[in-house]
Design a protein around this motif. Structure first.
Motif, PDB file in Angstrom:
ATOM      1  N   HIS A  85     -11.020   1.606  -1.303  1.00 52.98           N
ATOM      2  CA  HIS A  85     -11.032   1.540  -2.861  1.00 52.98           C
ATOM      3  C   HIS A  85      -9.969   2.397  -3.266  1.00 52.98           C
ATOM      4  N   PRO A  86      -9.828   3.929  -2.982  1.00 53.06           N
ATOM      5  CA  PRO A  86      -9.053   4.570  -3.785  1.00 53.06           C
ATOM      6  C   PRO A  86      -7.444   4.338  -3.531  1.00 53.06           C
ATOM      7  N   TYR A  87      -7.272   3.600  -2.190  1.00 52.58           N
ATOM      8  CA  TYR A  87      -5.863   3.294  -2.158  1.00 52.58           C
ATOM      9  C   TYR A  87      -5.578   1.871  -2.911  1.00 52.58           C
ATOM     10  N   LEU A  88      -6.652   1.198  -3.122  1.00 46.62           N
ATOM     11  CA  LEU A  88      -6.439  -0.307  -3.940  1.00 46.62           C
ATOM     12  C   LEU A  88      -6.166   0.089  -5.392  1.00 46.62           C
ATOM     13  N   VAL A  89      -6.941   1.134  -5.751  1.00 45.27           N
ATOM     14  CA  VAL A  89      -6.726   1.691  -7.198  1.00 45.27           C
ATOM     15  C   VAL A  89      -5.310   2.052  -7.290  1.00 45.27           C
ATOM     16  N   ALA A  90      -4.890   2.889  -6.582  1.00 46.16           N
ATOM     17  CA  ALA A  90      -3.410   3.501  -6.238  1.00 46.16           C
ATOM     18  C   ALA A  90      -2.348   2.422  -6.365  1.00 46.16           C
ATOM     19  N   SER A  99      -1.656  -6.473 -12.989  1.00 46.85           N
ATOM     20  CA  SER A  99      -1.662  -6.174 -11.733  1.00 46.85           C
ATOM     21  C   SER A  99      -3.325  -6.101 -11.177  1.00 46.85           C
ATOM     22  N   SER A 100      -3.774  -6.840 -10.240  1.00 49.88           N
ATOM     23  CA  SER A 100      -5.107  -6.628  -9.696  1.00 49.88           C
ATOM     24  C   SER A 100      -5.204  -6.706  -8.236  1.00 49.88           C
ATOM     25  N   ALA A 101      -6.195  -6.511  -7.673  1.00 49.57           N
ATOM     26  CA  ALA A 101      -6.494  -6.653  -6.215  1.00 49.57           C
ATOM     27  C   ALA A 101      -7.938  -7.391  -5.874  1.00 49.57           C
ATOM     28  N   MET A 102      -8.036  -8.153  -5.082  1.00 52.35           N
ATOM     29  CA  MET A 102      -9.317  -8.590  -4.802  1.00 52.35           C
ATOM     30  C   MET A 102      -9.424  -8.728  -3.213  1.00 52.35           C
ATOM     31  N   VAL A 103     -10.601  -8.357  -2.918  1.00 54.87           N
ATOM     32  CA  VAL A 103     -10.855  -8.085  -1.472  1.00 54.87           C
ATOM     33  C   VAL A 103     -11.983  -9.308  -0.983  1.00 54.87           C
TER      34      VAL A 103
END
Length: 119
Positions: A85-90, A99-103
């Motif tokens: 999670h911290p790496y996805l936020v970064a 921008s967004s990221a989905m898992v």
């Protein structure tokens, strides 16, 4: 959204009105399908938000003419989302606005969603 609309139309009265109780029941079920507990606060709802498998399966890979990135990660880590999670936020912050990221898990259910903070 069309599914929600269809469900609301199914509980609609002959005069076009919507029963408050039926509408709340339909919305509560719909929210639950997205992982949202209607008794939770907004922060908890945002953290639990997921895309149901039936919708996730309609997601397609980006084409050459639209922005996008697909990353496949395989791990034996027992807490992969929490640890990543911290790496996805970064990553999302580094990529900038919009921008967004989905898992997604291996069944296709969305299990995390990180959105760039509002400017």
């Amino acid at each position: 959204m069309l599914g929600l609309f269809t469900r609301i139309k199914q509980v609609e009265a002959d005069d076009g009105s919507w029963s408050a109780g039926d509408t709340v029941d339909v919305l509560s079920l719909w929210f639950a399908e997205f992982g949202i507990d209607v008794d939770a606060d907004v922060v908890a709802a945002a953290r639990s938000l997921r895309t149901p498998a039936r919708l996730a399966s309609t997601l397609t890979a980006p084409t050459a003419d639209e922005p996008g990135l697909i990353v496949h990660v395989r791990t034996d880590n027992s807490r992969p989302v929490a640890d990543a999670h911290p790496y996805l936020v970064a990553l999302v912050r580094g990529l900038g606005g919009q921008s967004s990221a989905m898992v997604f898990d291996t069944t296709g259910d969305q299990i995390a969603h990180v959105v760039h903070p509002a400017d």
